[in-house]
Design a protein around this motif. Structure first.
Motif: not given
Length: 311
Positions: A52, A80, A85
């Motif tokens: 990420q 997510p 996210q």
């Protein structure tokens, strides 16, 4: 030269010019940002070993006399757990919509079932005629035998795709990939001015450089709970003066970010300043502050304020 001759010359030039959107997608940590930087020839996307790292969709524009490649780096595809996210996944999915050439990046340890739904969308694009290049990255970390098995496997998964084994880190195979992308671009005029490198602002890259140093400095949840915002950016003749705020979600995180007697924050500031100076080729005076913005990762309004919005 007559007006008619000029028109014919312009039409021929337009027909010989190639341009298109080359979108880079794939799972986290397969080397998408390293590949983007290698193809663009500039360090636009931050790179760490943490998942990420990339949160936004970042354009990198490569221009030649007869072509324009608009590369797009995207966040790694994930399931997510909170609103941030979800926004990151939206950036990745948006890259499937406007791609003239799609680079699906995997590596020598990646598996096809990590995000099977997303891969299925890529398969449908390839079957429908979109140019899809399957990139097997990090081949310097495996054997020839294993690589041959991977090529055979991915050919069964994406039979319409061209497969390119590369090492983005070592720049092995990148030049050949670049040439193949250029050949795959459709004919058309440039989308952006020929002197433009990216769609992002100077402040955006300052934010990203600081966030990269936070990812490199802190462990566990801290790097994923912070956002960076440049409050002031003043460029003078001989120096750039920047004030930036690091936002976190809780008071306890604020203490960790600052560190004993400010030591941790000073370390982040020193590392970031060096890279910002290299980016702008100019001395930089950087001041960092830490503030709490509670639950910003789940707040739609705050996410929009920080730039996580497709509109």
């Amino acid at each position: 030269m007559t007006n008619n001759q000029l028109q014919i010359t312009n039409d021929e030039s337009l027909r010989s010019h190639r341009s298109g959107f080359v979108n880079i997608v794939g799972n986290p940590n397969v080397g998408k940002s390293t590949l983007m930087n290698a193809l663009v020839g500039e360090r636009l996307s931050i790179i760490t070993s943490k998942a990420q790292t990339t949160r936004h969709r970042i354009l990198g524009i490569v221009n030649g006399e007869d072509f324009q490649m608009v590369y797009s780096d995207t966040p790694g595809v994930l399931s997510p757990n909170y609103r941030l996210q979800e926004k990151m996944l939206e950036f990745s999915r948006s890259a499937l919509v406007d791609a003239d050439v799609l680079l699906y990046v995997t590596d020598v340890t990646d598996t096809a079932d990590r995000n099977a739904d997303f891969l299925e969308k890529v398969k449908k694009m390839a079957a429908a005629g979109t140019k899809v290049f399957l990139i097997i990255n990090k081949i310097d970390l495996t054997t020839q035998e294993t690589l041959e098995s991977l090529v055979a496997f991915w050919h069964t998964q994406l039979p319409e795709a061209q497969i390119f084994p590369i090492s983005a880190q070592e720049r092995f195979g990148v030049a050949q990939l670049f040439d193949a992308i250029k050949e795959a671009l459709p004919a058309g005029p440039a989308f952006f001015p020929k002197d433009q490198l990216t769609d992002k602002s100077e402040r955006f890259f300052v934010n990203e450089i600081i966030r990269e140093k936070i990812l490199l400095t802190y462990d566990k949840e801290i790097p994923y709970s912070v956002e960076v915002e440049v409050e002031t950016f003043h460029e003078e003749e001989h120096i750039i003066r920047i004030n930036a705020v690091i936002y976190c979600e809780r008071e306890s995180q604020k203490g960790i970010l600052i560190g004993k007697a400010g030591s941790a924050l000073k370390r982040v500031g020193s590392m970031a300043r060096k890279d910002i100076e290299e980016f702008f080729q100019k001395p930089v005076f950087l001041q960092l502050f830490v503030k709490v913005d509670r639950e910003w990762r789940s707040n739609t309004g705050r996410l929009k304020h920080y730039g996580y919005d497709l509109s």
